[in-house]
Write an enzyme that holds these catalytic residues in place. Structure first.
Site, PDB file in Angstrom:
ATOM      1  N   ARG A 262      64.445  31.255  57.652  1.00  0.00           N
ATOM      2  CA  ARG A 262      64.599  29.811  57.437  1.00  0.00           C
ATOM      3  C   ARG A 262      64.288  29.489  55.987  1.00  0.00           C
ATOM      4  O   ARG A 262      63.503  30.193  55.340  1.00  0.00           O
ATOM      5  CB  ARG A 262      63.609  29.033  58.320  1.00  0.00           C
ATOM      6  CG  ARG A 262      63.901  29.145  59.807  1.00  0.00           C
ATOM      7  CD  ARG A 262      62.741  28.567  60.608  1.00  0.00           C
ATOM      8  NE  ARG A 262      61.512  29.345  60.421  1.00  0.00           N
ATOM      9  CZ  ARG A 262      60.300  28.828  60.277  1.00  0.00           C
ATOM     10  NH1 ARG A 262      60.116  27.536  60.276  1.00  0.00           N
ATOM     11  NH2 ARG A 262      59.248  29.607  60.106  1.00  0.00           N
TER      12      ARG A 262
ATOM     13  N   TYR B 261      55.964  44.264  71.752  1.00  0.00           N
ATOM     14  CA  TYR B 261      55.432  44.071  70.398  1.00  0.00           C
ATOM     15  C   TYR B 261      54.528  45.246  70.015  1.00  0.00           C
ATOM     16  O   TYR B 261      54.613  45.785  68.905  1.00  0.00           O
ATOM     17  CB  TYR B 261      54.654  42.760  70.370  1.00  0.00           C
ATOM     18  CG  TYR B 261      53.951  42.414  69.090  1.00  0.00           C
ATOM     19  CD1 TYR B 261      54.657  42.090  67.940  1.00  0.00           C
ATOM     20  CD2 TYR B 261      52.553  42.360  69.040  1.00  0.00           C
ATOM     21  CE1 TYR B 261      53.993  41.729  66.771  1.00  0.00           C
ATOM     22  CE2 TYR B 261      51.889  41.996  67.877  1.00  0.00           C
ATOM     23  CZ  TYR B 261      52.615  41.683  66.749  1.00  0.00           C
ATOM     24  OH  TYR B 261      51.953  41.319  65.603  1.00  0.00           O
TER      25      TYR B 261
ATOM     26  N   LYS C 118      55.101  47.849  66.995  1.00  0.00           N
ATOM     27  CA  LYS C 118      54.119  48.035  65.923  1.00  0.00           C
ATOM     28  C   LYS C 118      53.690  49.495  65.826  1.00  0.00           C
ATOM     29  O   LYS C 118      53.553  50.053  64.741  1.00  0.00           O
ATOM     30  CB  LYS C 118      52.902  47.125  66.137  1.00  0.00           C
ATOM     31  CG  LYS C 118      53.183  45.655  65.871  1.00  0.00           C
ATOM     32  CD  LYS C 118      53.500  45.406  64.393  1.00  0.00           C
ATOM     33  CE  LYS C 118      53.735  43.953  64.056  1.00  0.00           C
ATOM     34  NZ  LYS C 118      54.218  43.744  62.685  1.00  0.00           N
TER      35      LYS C 118
HETATM   36  N1  SER Z   1      48.278  37.773  67.103  1.00  0.00           N
HETATM   37  C1  SER Z   1      49.161  38.748  67.647  1.00  0.00           C
HETATM   38  C2  SER Z   1      49.759  38.284  68.910  1.00  0.00           C
HETATM   39  O1  SER Z   1      49.083  37.592  69.622  1.00  0.00           O
HETATM   40  C3  SER Z   1      48.457  40.024  67.912  1.00  0.00           C
HETATM   41  O2  SER Z   1      48.543  40.807  66.801  1.00  0.00           O
HETATM   42  O3  SER Z   1      50.842  38.644  69.210  1.00  0.00           O
END
Ligand code: SER
Length: 340
Positions: A38, A155, A159
Site C-alpha cells: 500500500r 505462519y 517463519k
Molecule cells: N505477533 C505474532 C503473531 O501473533 C507472533 O510473532 O502472529
C-alpha cells in the site's frame, strides 16, 4: 540519491516498519528505501529517499530499487501474521515465503553491484515453536533456539522455513552456483516475542490481545480478550524490538555463533497486564470471549524465550522489563495519544 549507503525496508507500512524507519532516520547515517503493498503513510514517505508501492512476491518490485542506491541491509519485514495466515494459508505462503526468496535474490544480485555482502534481516517469531500441550509448555519453560522447533501454524512453518532458507542463502547457495560467485548474503534473524507499541496496533496476529486491550483501555473502552486470562507468552516493547534488530544488524560477523537469535523481555498474562494498567487508567472492563482456534495457537508457543545466545554474542539485553514497559513507555504514550 546520494553516495551514502541505503537500508531497504519491506513491509514499511507495518508496525515494525514504522518504528524501524523512524529510528533509521533518527540515526541519520543511511538513506531509506521503503517497499509496501500500500502507499506508505505520509509520515513514512516523507522520510524515505524512495518509496516503491509493490508486492514483495514479485521480482519486478525489487527491480524498481533505484539503480544507483548502495543497499547494505535489507530489512525484510513484509509478512502475514499468524491469525491472518491461518485464514489464508496460500497467501501466507506467497507473502511469507515467496516474498523472502525475492528479498534474498535481490540481496544476492545487489551484492555483486556493491561488491560486498548484503545483510538480510528477517523477523522470525515465537510461532516458530510448537509445544504439544500445556503440560509440555510448562515443562519447557524458557525455550532456546533449538528446542520445540516443530511449529503448528502456517505462519510458524513459514517463519521456520524462512530461517532455514536464509541460512542456506548465506552458507550454501553460492557453493553450487555455476556462475561467478557474488560476495553474497549475510542473513540474520530474530525470533521475536509478541511486540507491543504505544503508537500502532498490529493486524492479524495472535498476540494482538495485549496491544488491543491496551489501546481499548486507554480510550476507556471495554475489551473482550480472545484468549484465557492465564495465557502466558513472551512480549516486548516496540523500541526494544527495533533496538534488537539494529544491534543484530551491526554486530561484527565474527561475534555471531548462529544466524537465528531469540530475544525477549517479559511474559505477562492478560490478567497480570490488566492489573498494571488499572493502576493508572480508569477501570476498563476486561472480559473473555475465548476463540478456541486462537487459544490453540498461543498454547503452542513457549511461555518464555531463552535469549542467552543474543546476550552473549552481541550484548543484547532489553531496556524495559514489564514494569518499565507499562509504566514508562506504554502508559504515558498511549494516554497522550488518546488525550489528543
Ligand atoms: N505477533 C505474532 C503473531 O501473533 C507472533 O510473532 O502472529
Amino acid at each position: 540519491m546520494s553516495g551514502r549507503m541505503t537500508a531497504l525496508v519491506t513491509g514499511a507500512n507495518g508496525e515494525l516498519g514504522h518504528a524501524l524507519i523512524a529510528r533509521l532516520v533518527e540515526e541519520g547515517s543511511r538513506d531509506v528505501i521503503a517497499i509496501d503493498l500500500r502507499e506508505p503513510d505520509a509520515s513514512i514517505a516523507s522520510k524515505c529517499a524512495q518509496v516503491i508501492v509493490g508486492d514483495v512476491t514479485q521480482r519486478t518490485t525489487f527491480e524498481q530499487v533505484n539503480p544507483s542506491a548502495r543497499v547494505d541491509s535489507v530489512f525484510h519485514l513484509a509478512a502475514l501474521l499468524s491469525t491472518a495466515s491461518e485464514k489464508n494459508p496460500e497467501r501466507a505462503q506467497s507473502v511469507n515465503v515467496d516474498g523472502l526468496i525475492q528479498a534474498l535474490t535481490f540481496a544476492m544480485a545487489h551484492s555483486a553491484r556493491v561488491d560486498r555482502r548484503v545483510k538480510v534481516l528477517f523477523p522470525s517469531s515465537i510461532a516458530a515453536y510448537g509445544v504439544a500441550s500445556l503440560e509440555a509448555k510448562s515443562a519447557l519453560g524458557a525455550a532456546n533456539e533449538t528446542q520445540a522447533s516443530e511449529p503448528t501454524t502456517m505462519y510458524g512453518l513459514n517463519k521456520r522455513y524462512g530461517e532455514q532458507l536464509g541460512c542456506y542463502f548465506s552458507e550454501r547457495y553460492r557453493q553450487l552456483s555455476t556462475e561467478a560467485n557474488p560476495p553474497g548474503v549475510d542473513f540474520r534473524s530474530i525470533r521475536y516475542p509478541g511486540i507491543i507499541s504505544a503508537f500502532t496496533l498490529p493486524t492479524g496476529g495472535t498476540s494482538d490481545y495485549l496491544p488491543e486491550y491496551l489501546h481499548a483501555a486507554a480510550q476507556g473502552k471495554p475489551y473482550a480478550c480472545f484468549v484465557r486470562g492465564d495465557t502466558r507468552v513472551p512480549f516486548m516493547a516496540m523500541p526494544d524490538a527495533v533496538r534488537a534488530l539494529l544491534m543484530l544488524e551491526k554486530a561484527a560477523p565474527e561475534t555471531l555463533t548462529q544466524r537465528v537469535y531469540n530475544v525477549t523481555a517479559c511474559n505477562p498474562t492478560p490478567v497480570e497486564f490488566s492489573k498494571l494498567l488499572q493502576k493508572a487508567l480508569p477501570p476498563a472492563a476486561l472480559s473473555f470471549d475465548v476463540s478456541a482456534a486462537r487459544q490453540r495457537i498461543v498454547d503452542s508457543w513457549p511461555e518464555q524465550l531463552d535469549d542467552q545466545a543474543a546476550r552473549k554474542d552481541w550484548g543484547w539485553a532489553p531496556t524495559m522489563g514489564l514494569d518499565e514497559m507499562v509504566n514508562e513507555y506504554l502508559l504515558p504514550n498511549v494516554v497522550a495519544r488518546y488525550a489528543r
